[in-house]
Design a protein around this motif. Structure first.
Motif, PDB file in Angstrom:
ATOM      1  N   ARG A 176       0.826  -1.213   0.000  1.00  0.00           N
ATOM      2  CA  ARG A 176       0.000   0.000   0.000  1.00  0.00           C
ATOM      3  C   ARG A 176       0.863   1.267   0.000  1.00  0.00           C
ATOM      4  NH1 ARG A 176      -5.289   1.137   1.023  1.00  0.00           N
ATOM      5  NH2 ARG A 176      -5.714  -0.996   1.758  1.00  0.00           N
ATOM      6  N   ARG A 177       1.998   1.232   0.690  1.00  0.00           N
ATOM      7  CA  ARG A 177       2.842   2.420   0.765  1.00  0.00           C
ATOM      8  C   ARG A 177       3.348   2.849  -0.615  1.00  0.00           C
ATOM      9  NH1 ARG A 177       8.627   1.667   3.191  1.00  0.00           N
ATOM     10  NH2 ARG A 177       8.823   0.796   1.098  1.00  0.00           N
ATOM     11  N   ASP A 178       3.820   1.897  -1.417  1.00  0.00           N
ATOM     12  CA  ASP A 178       4.425   2.224  -2.707  1.00  0.00           C
ATOM     13  C   ASP A 178       3.424   2.251  -3.861  1.00  0.00           C
ATOM     14  OD1 ASP A 178       6.951   2.422  -1.533  1.00  0.00           O
ATOM     15  OD2 ASP A 178       7.284   0.262  -1.719  1.00  0.00           O
ATOM     16  N   TYR A 179       2.331   1.517  -3.728  1.00  0.00           N
ATOM     17  CA  TYR A 179       1.323   1.457  -4.791  1.00  0.00           C
ATOM     18  C   TYR A 179      -0.071   1.655  -4.207  1.00  0.00           C
ATOM     19  CZ  TYR A 179       5.161  -0.510  -7.524  1.00  0.00           C
ATOM     20  OH  TYR A 179       6.374  -0.702  -8.166  1.00  0.00           O
ATOM     21  N   PRO A 180      -0.330   2.840  -3.618  1.00  0.00           N
ATOM     22  CA  PRO A 180      -1.626   3.061  -2.957  1.00  0.00           C
ATOM     23  C   PRO A 180      -2.803   2.987  -3.924  1.00  0.00           C
ATOM     24  CG  PRO A 180      -0.423   5.126  -3.185  1.00  0.00           C
ATOM     25  CD  PRO A 180       0.536   4.029  -3.548  1.00  0.00           C
ATOM     26  N   PHE A 181      -2.576   3.335  -5.213  1.00  0.00           N
ATOM     27  CA  PHE A 181      -3.674   3.343  -6.184  1.00  0.00           C
ATOM     28  C   PHE A 181      -4.203   1.946  -6.478  1.00  0.00           C
ATOM     29  CE2 PHE A 181       0.412   3.435  -8.342  1.00  0.00           C
ATOM     30  CZ  PHE A 181       0.324   2.363  -9.224  1.00  0.00           C
ATOM     31  N   LEU A 182      -3.431   0.910  -6.166  1.00  0.00           N
ATOM     32  CA  LEU A 182      -3.900  -0.455  -6.442  1.00  0.00           C
ATOM     33  C   LEU A 182      -5.077  -0.846  -5.554  1.00  0.00           C
ATOM     34  CD1 LEU A 182      -0.741  -2.647  -7.127  1.00  0.00           C
ATOM     35  CD2 LEU A 182      -2.309  -1.535  -8.740  1.00  0.00           C
ATOM     36  N   ALA A 183      -5.316  -0.073  -4.499  1.00  0.00           N
ATOM     37  CA  ALA A 183      -6.496  -0.348  -3.665  1.00  0.00           C
ATOM     38  C   ALA A 183      -7.763  -0.219  -4.487  1.00  0.00           C
ATOM     39  CB  ALA A 183      -6.525   0.597  -2.473  1.00  0.00           C
ATOM     40  N   ASP A 184      -7.715   0.598  -5.553  1.00  0.00           N
ATOM     41  CA  ASP A 184      -8.873   0.764  -6.431  1.00  0.00           C
ATOM     42  C   ASP A 184      -8.811  -0.145  -7.647  1.00  0.00           C
ATOM     43  OD1 ASP A 184     -10.425   2.483  -4.998  1.00  0.00           O
ATOM     44  OD2 ASP A 184      -9.578   4.303  -5.861  1.00  0.00           O
ATOM     45  N   HIS A 185      -7.949  -1.149  -7.589  1.00  0.00           N
ATOM     46  CA  HIS A 185      -7.919  -2.200  -8.615  1.00  0.00           C
ATOM     47  C   HIS A 185      -8.008  -3.534  -7.880  1.00  0.00           C
ATOM     48  CE1 HIS A 185      -6.230  -4.692 -11.957  1.00  0.00           C
ATOM     49  NE2 HIS A 185      -6.896  -3.816 -12.680  1.00  0.00           N
ATOM     50  N   SER A 186      -9.138  -3.706  -7.203  1.00  0.00           N
ATOM     51  CA  SER A 186      -9.324  -4.861  -6.330  1.00  0.00           C
ATOM     52  C   SER A 186     -10.482  -5.723  -6.798  1.00  0.00           C
ATOM     53  CB  SER A 186      -9.591  -4.409  -4.888  1.00  0.00           C
ATOM     54  OG  SER A 186      -8.497  -3.694  -4.372  1.00  0.00           O
ATOM     55  N   VAL A 187     -10.332  -7.009  -6.557  1.00  0.00           N
ATOM     56  CA  VAL A 187     -11.427  -7.965  -6.720  1.00  0.00           C
ATOM     57  C   VAL A 187     -11.795  -8.413  -5.319  1.00  0.00           C
ATOM     58  CG1 VAL A 187     -12.126 -10.192  -7.631  1.00  0.00           C
ATOM     59  CG2 VAL A 187     -10.637  -8.713  -8.995  1.00  0.00           C
ATOM     60  N   ARG A 207      -1.356 -10.604  -1.521  1.00  0.00           N
ATOM     61  CA  ARG A 207      -1.708 -11.274  -0.265  1.00  0.00           C
ATOM     62  C   ARG A 207      -1.277 -10.486   0.956  1.00  0.00           C
ATOM     63  NH1 ARG A 207      -5.416 -14.580  -2.337  1.00  0.00           N
ATOM     64  NH2 ARG A 207      -4.592 -15.849  -4.049  1.00  0.00           N
ATOM     65  N   ASP A 208      -0.266  -9.617   0.804  1.00  0.00           N
ATOM     66  CA  ASP A 208       0.260  -8.888   1.954  1.00  0.00           C
ATOM     67  C   ASP A 208       0.345  -7.396   1.631  1.00  0.00           C
ATOM     68  OD1 ASP A 208       1.212  -8.633   4.529  1.00  0.00           O
ATOM     69  OD2 ASP A 208       3.296  -9.057   4.003  1.00  0.00           O
ATOM     70  N   TYR A 209      -0.686  -6.880   0.984  1.00  0.00           N
ATOM     71  CA  TYR A 209      -0.706  -5.500   0.512  1.00  0.00           C
ATOM     72  C   TYR A 209      -0.590  -4.502   1.660  1.00  0.00           C
ATOM     73  CZ  TYR A 209      -2.487  -1.379  -2.024  1.00  0.00           C
ATOM     74  OH  TYR A 209      -2.645  -0.137  -2.585  1.00  0.00           O
ATOM     75  N   ASP A 210      -1.224  -4.775   2.791  1.00  0.00           N
ATOM     76  CA  ASP A 210      -1.195  -3.868   3.928  1.00  0.00           C
ATOM     77  C   ASP A 210      -0.050  -4.161   4.886  1.00  0.00           C
ATOM     78  OD1 ASP A 210      -3.454  -2.095   3.488  1.00  0.00           O
ATOM     79  OD2 ASP A 210      -4.698  -3.889   3.712  1.00  0.00           O
ATOM     80  N   GLY A 211       0.776  -5.147   4.539  1.00  0.00           N
ATOM     81  CA  GLY A 211       1.920  -5.480   5.378  1.00  0.00           C
ATOM     82  C   GLY A 211       3.223  -5.183   4.663  1.00  0.00           C
ATOM     83  N   ALA A 212       4.140  -6.136   4.701  1.00  0.00           N
ATOM     84  CA  ALA A 212       5.452  -5.957   4.081  1.00  0.00           C
ATOM     85  C   ALA A 212       5.361  -5.902   2.562  1.00  0.00           C
ATOM     86  CB  ALA A 212       6.385  -7.091   4.505  1.00  0.00           C
ATOM     87  N   GLY A 213       4.292  -6.480   2.012  1.00  0.00           N
ATOM     88  CA  GLY A 213       4.115  -6.449   0.563  1.00  0.00           C
ATOM     89  C   GLY A 213       4.435  -7.774  -0.089  1.00  0.00           C
ATOM     90  N   ASP A 214       4.043  -7.907  -1.351  1.00  0.00           N
ATOM     91  CA  ASP A 214       4.320  -9.100  -2.150  1.00  0.00           C
ATOM     92  C   ASP A 214       5.524  -8.814  -3.043  1.00  0.00           C
ATOM     93  OD1 ASP A 214       1.637 -10.982  -1.969  1.00  0.00           O
ATOM     94  OD2 ASP A 214       1.190  -8.858  -1.708  1.00  0.00           O
TER      95      ASP A 214
END
Length: 201
Positions: free
Chosen positions: A47-58, A101-108
């Motif tokens: 989320r930190r580096d790609y916050p806009f991906l929150a609006d590309h969710s299924v 899978r870990d968007y709000d954590g360390a990231g994928d």
């Protein structure tokens, strides 16, 4: 000495986690150069580096769009061929979508692998942890900037919905930060022209 190497993805994750830890951290790496095609180029999606991906969710899970993978491929091609220009990205294959899978954590952590090809072109593959292949495309490079195709003067595909409202309401699952199309000025089977807005607006 019988000590096994750390798997690539696990090592990259440990490296980034160490850099993000509070306090002073000393990390030593070596041997990987930007122009080394044999070394995968890593991307961490959170989320930190790609916050806009929150609006590309299924559902509640962000999904890495193929357009982002293609941007990464083009970036990697320029890194491997300094002074050259991306002429074309072709032979795009979407083999398996990437759900974060870990968007709000360390990231994928995703790895871009380069596959040798004919002179002036490279094939890139985007793989997730464990080596799963998701996206593949070929990038063709040249000595001069690419020439844009002729822009169609009008929307000639009557059956294709070209109103942004229709595109986002009926075709795509994009949220507000991913709705960048403002108008479609020209559209044909060969080219298109559209007015876009930045996600920073």
């Amino acid at each position: 000495r019988g000590i096994a190497l750390i798997p690539l993805i696990d090592g990259a994750k440990a490296f980034v986690d160490a850099l993000g830890a509070p306090g002073a951290t000393a990390v030593v790496i070596g041997g990987l150069l930007a122009g080394d095609a044999s070394a995968p180029s890593l991307r961490r999606v959170n989320r930190r580096d790609y916050p806009f991906l929150a609006d590309h969710s299924v559902g509640d899970s962000p999904v890495v769009p193929v357009v982002l993978a293609l941007e990464w491929f083009a970036q990697r091609a320029r890194e491997l061929a300094p002074g050259k220009f991306v002429q074309e990205v072709c032979d795009v294959r979407v083999l398996k979508g990437i759900t974060c899978r870990d968007y709000d954590g360390a990231g994928d952590v995703l790895a871009i692998h380069s596959v040798a090809g004919p002179a002036g072109e490279s094939t890139f593959e985007l793989r997730s942890s464990g080596g799963m292949l998701h996206y593949r495309a070929t990038v063709r490079m040249g000595d001069t900037p690419p020439v844009s195709p002729a822009v169609p003067l009008e929307v000639s595909l009557d059956l294709y919905p070209h109103s942004p409202g229709v595109i986002y309401d009926r075709l795509l699952f994009h949220g507000p930060d991913f709705q960048v199309i403002r108008s479609v000025r020209g559209l044909s089977t060969e080219a298109a022209e559209a007015e876009l807005t930045s996600i920073a607006d």
